[in-house]
Design a protein around this motif. Structure first.
Motif, PDB file in Angstrom:
ATOM      1  N   HIS A  98       0.844  -1.187   0.000  1.00  0.00           N
ATOM      2  CA  HIS A  98       0.000   0.000   0.000  1.00  0.00           C
ATOM      3  C   HIS A  98       0.880   1.238   0.000  1.00  0.00           C
ATOM      4  O   HIS A  98       1.849   1.269   0.737  1.00  0.00           O
ATOM      5  N   PRO A  99       0.640   2.215  -0.804  1.00  0.00           N
ATOM      6  CA  PRO A  99      -0.527   2.471  -1.629  1.00  0.00           C
ATOM      7  C   PRO A  99      -0.373   2.051  -3.098  1.00  0.00           C
ATOM      8  O   PRO A  99      -1.213   2.395  -3.917  1.00  0.00           O
TER       9      PRO A  99
ATOM     10  N   TRP B 298      -2.145   5.473  -4.896  1.00  0.00           N
ATOM     11  CA  TRP B 298      -3.206   6.350  -4.370  1.00  0.00           C
ATOM     12  C   TRP B 298      -3.007   6.450  -2.871  1.00  0.00           C
ATOM     13  O   TRP B 298      -3.116   5.463  -2.172  1.00  0.00           O
ATOM     14  N   ASP B 299      -2.748   7.615  -2.384  1.00  0.00           N
ATOM     15  CA  ASP B 299      -2.555   7.752  -0.943  1.00  0.00           C
ATOM     16  C   ASP B 299      -3.226   8.976  -0.415  1.00  0.00           C
ATOM     17  O   ASP B 299      -3.258  10.012  -0.923  1.00  0.00           O
TER      18      ASP B 299
END
Length: 158
Positions: free
Chosen positions: A57-58, A157-158
């Protein structure tokens, strides 16, 4: 915005890496199958496997490389769908920095992966089937200024 697209590419659930918990977890690309295909690709390229970084993640993708006499080829493997892309350098996100697949990329296709061309990845989202994307996914896409298929698939995407 949510038509089927002229590229023939339709985004399935999980393409952006976002999910709604009530819909259940996203599919996962088999990392073992990716590694196996990667080693086959290295042999076909008369090279060796470089560093492999599993998705965290991300990020929405795994990153690896094949090193041969012509240099290093960076390979991206989507974390939720068996899509392969090639890039010039390792990054946390991509927009249009994709390369055409090398001749030995066919080893990934033979292993069941879909090798995406630089033209496909540079396609504007208006040419892609996006009907499955949620309002929150569209919010993120607009917030980050993503305009291409590649930027939607291979992002952080964060």
């Amino acid at each position: 915005m949510a038509h089927e697209g002229s590229t023939g590419f339709t985004l399935p659930r999980g393409a952006t890496g976002f999910f709604i918990p009530k819909d259940g977890p996203l599919p996962e690309t088999d990392l073992r199958a990716f590694r196996t295909a990667l080693y086959a690709a290295a042999r076909a390229a008369e090279g060796r496997v470089g560093e492999i970084e599993g998705q965290e993640h991300p990020l929405t993708f795994h990153t690896a490389s094949v090193v041969n006499r012509t240099g290093e080829s960076v390979i991206l493997c989507h974390a939720h769908h068996p899509w392969i892309a090639f890039a010039q350098e390792r990054r946390n996100w991509y927009a249009e920095e994709f390369l055409s697949p090398p001749p030995w990329a066919s080893t990934f296709a033979e292993a069941g992966f879909v090798v995406l061309s630089s033209e496909q990845l540079a396609a504007p989202l208006s040419d892609v089937g996006t009907s499955v994307l949620s309002k929150s996914e569209w919010r993120q896409i607009r917030y980050y200024g993503i305009t291409t298929l590649g930027g939607t698939l291979f992002n952080a995407w964060d």
